[in-house]
Design a protein around this motif. Sequence first.
Motif, mmCIF file in Angstrom:
data_model
loop_
_atom_site.group_PDB
_atom_site.id
_atom_site.type_symbol
_atom_site.label_atom_id
_atom_site.label_comp_id
_atom_site.label_asym_id
_atom_site.label_seq_id
_atom_site.Cartn_x
_atom_site.Cartn_y
_atom_site.Cartn_z
ATOM 1 N N GLU A 1 7.952 -2.426 -7.664
ATOM 2 C CA GLU A 1 6.695 -3.088 -8.020
ATOM 3 C C GLU A 1 5.713 -3.044 -6.856
ATOM 4 O O GLU A 1 4.525 -2.741 -7.031
ATOM 5 C CB GLU A 1 6.963 -4.544 -8.434
ATOM 6 N N GLU A 2 6.207 -3.364 -5.671
ATOM 7 C CA GLU A 2 5.339 -3.322 -4.488
ATOM 8 C C GLU A 2 4.890 -1.895 -4.201
ATOM 9 O O GLU A 2 3.744 -1.677 -3.776
ATOM 10 C CB GLU A 2 6.053 -3.904 -3.273
ATOM 11 N N ALA B 1 9.644 3.270 -10.827
ATOM 12 C CA ALA B 1 8.450 3.281 -9.978
ATOM 13 C C ALA B 1 7.885 4.690 -9.855
ATOM 14 O O ALA B 1 6.664 4.891 -9.897
ATOM 15 C CB ALA B 1 8.789 2.729 -8.592
ATOM 16 N N THR B 2 8.772 5.678 -9.712
ATOM 17 C CA THR B 2 8.323 7.073 -9.652
ATOM 18 C C THR B 2 7.605 7.459 -10.929
ATOM 19 O O THR B 2 6.532 8.091 -10.891
ATOM 20 C CB THR B 2 9.529 8.007 -9.419
ATOM 21 N N ARG C 1 13.998 -5.661 -9.213
ATOM 22 C CA ARG C 1 12.773 -5.786 -10.024
ATOM 23 C C ARG C 1 12.396 -4.477 -10.716
ATOM 24 O O ARG C 1 12.449 -4.362 -11.926
ATOM 25 C CB ARG C 1 11.589 -6.293 -9.188
ATOM 26 N N CYS C 2 12.039 -3.481 -9.933
ATOM 27 C CA CYS C 2 11.669 -2.168 -10.482
ATOM 28 C C CYS C 2 12.336 -1.120 -9.607
ATOM 29 O O CYS C 2 12.047 -1.039 -8.409
ATOM 30 C CB CYS C 2 10.147 -2.003 -10.480
ATOM 31 N N VAL D 1 1.923 6.161 8.295
ATOM 32 C CA VAL D 1 2.442 5.178 7.350
ATOM 33 C C VAL D 1 1.342 4.166 7.045
ATOM 34 O O VAL D 1 0.821 3.498 7.946
ATOM 35 C CB VAL D 1 3.678 4.462 7.916
ATOM 36 N N VAL D 2 0.991 4.048 5.766
ATOM 37 C CA VAL D 2 -0.088 3.142 5.375
ATOM 38 C C VAL D 2 0.434 1.901 4.665
ATOM 39 O O VAL D 2 -0.342 1.008 4.319
ATOM 40 C CB VAL D 2 -1.114 3.860 4.464
ATOM 41 N N GLY D 3 1.753 1.809 4.443
ATOM 42 C CA GLY D 3 2.307 0.625 3.813
ATOM 43 C C GLY D 3 3.793 0.770 3.592
ATOM 44 O O GLY D 3 4.333 1.886 3.571
ATOM 45 N N SER D 4 4.475 -0.376 3.431
ATOM 46 C CA SER D 4 5.905 -0.361 3.116
ATOM 47 C C SER D 4 6.181 -1.406 2.055
ATOM 48 O O SER D 4 5.550 -2.470 2.029
ATOM 49 C CB SER D 4 6.752 -0.617 4.372
#
Length: 225
Positions: free
Chosen positions: A38-39, A66-67, A60-61, A30-33
Motif C-alpha cells: 500500500e505504501e 502492488a506490482t 496489507r498488500c 532513492v526517493v522513498g521507502s
Amino acid sequence: MTARVVVADDQSVVREGIVMLLGLLPGIEVVGSAKDGEEAVALVAEHAPDVVLMDLRMPRCDGVEATRRIRTEFPGTQVVVLTTFDDDGSLFPALRAGARGYLTKDAGGDEIVRAVQAVLSGEAGLSPAIQRRLLEQVTEGPLPRAVSDAPELPDGMTPREAEVLVLIADGMSNAEIARSLHISQATVKSHINNLFAKAGLRDRAQAVRYAYVRGIAHPPGATFT
C-alpha cells in the motif's frame, strides 16, 4: 542518467540496508521507502519513480498485488522484484503482474544496478539464477499421464509440483527426480517444500498416500480407464 527508485520491504532492517546500499551505488537515487505494498503504491503516486525494488511477501498488500496496481495505474514506473524467494509460486505471479526484473536478496550492488538499467532500457532485469529457472520451465517435457489426466490439481498445487509428487510416489530420491526432470536438486527441494506446505504434509510417506488418495498418482498395478 540517474534512476529514481522506491524500495518496498516489510522488514525495517532489510529495507534500511537496501536503502543504504543503493545510496552508495552510481546512477541511483532513492526517493522513498515503503513497509508494504500500500505504501509502495502511494509513494509511486507521489514521486513517480523510475523503478520500484519490490519485496513480495508483505502485509496489507503483497508485492504481486502492488506490482499489478503500479503497472496498471502508473505504467511509467517499472518494477524489479527483490526477494528471498525464487520458487515458481513467487516468480511467475510476479512476472505476470508486470515485473520486468527479478532478483534474490543475495544480489550484489552491481547486479542491482544492471537490473535497474536493463528495465529502464526496455529489457528484462533477471538474475542468472532466475534466467535458469525460466529456461528450465521452457525446456520441461510433457507431464506424466497421472498429472495431465487429473481434471484439477488440489490445494493450489502447480503442474510441476504435481509432477514431482508423482515421482516421489514412484520412490525416486531428490537426485533421481532432478535427473529425470533435468532440473537442479535445489529446485526439486523447493518444489517439495512448496507442495508439502500447500497440502499439509510432513514426510514422503504422507505425500505418497496423498498422491494416491487425490488421484494425482496411481498405485503400482493400477490401470487408466
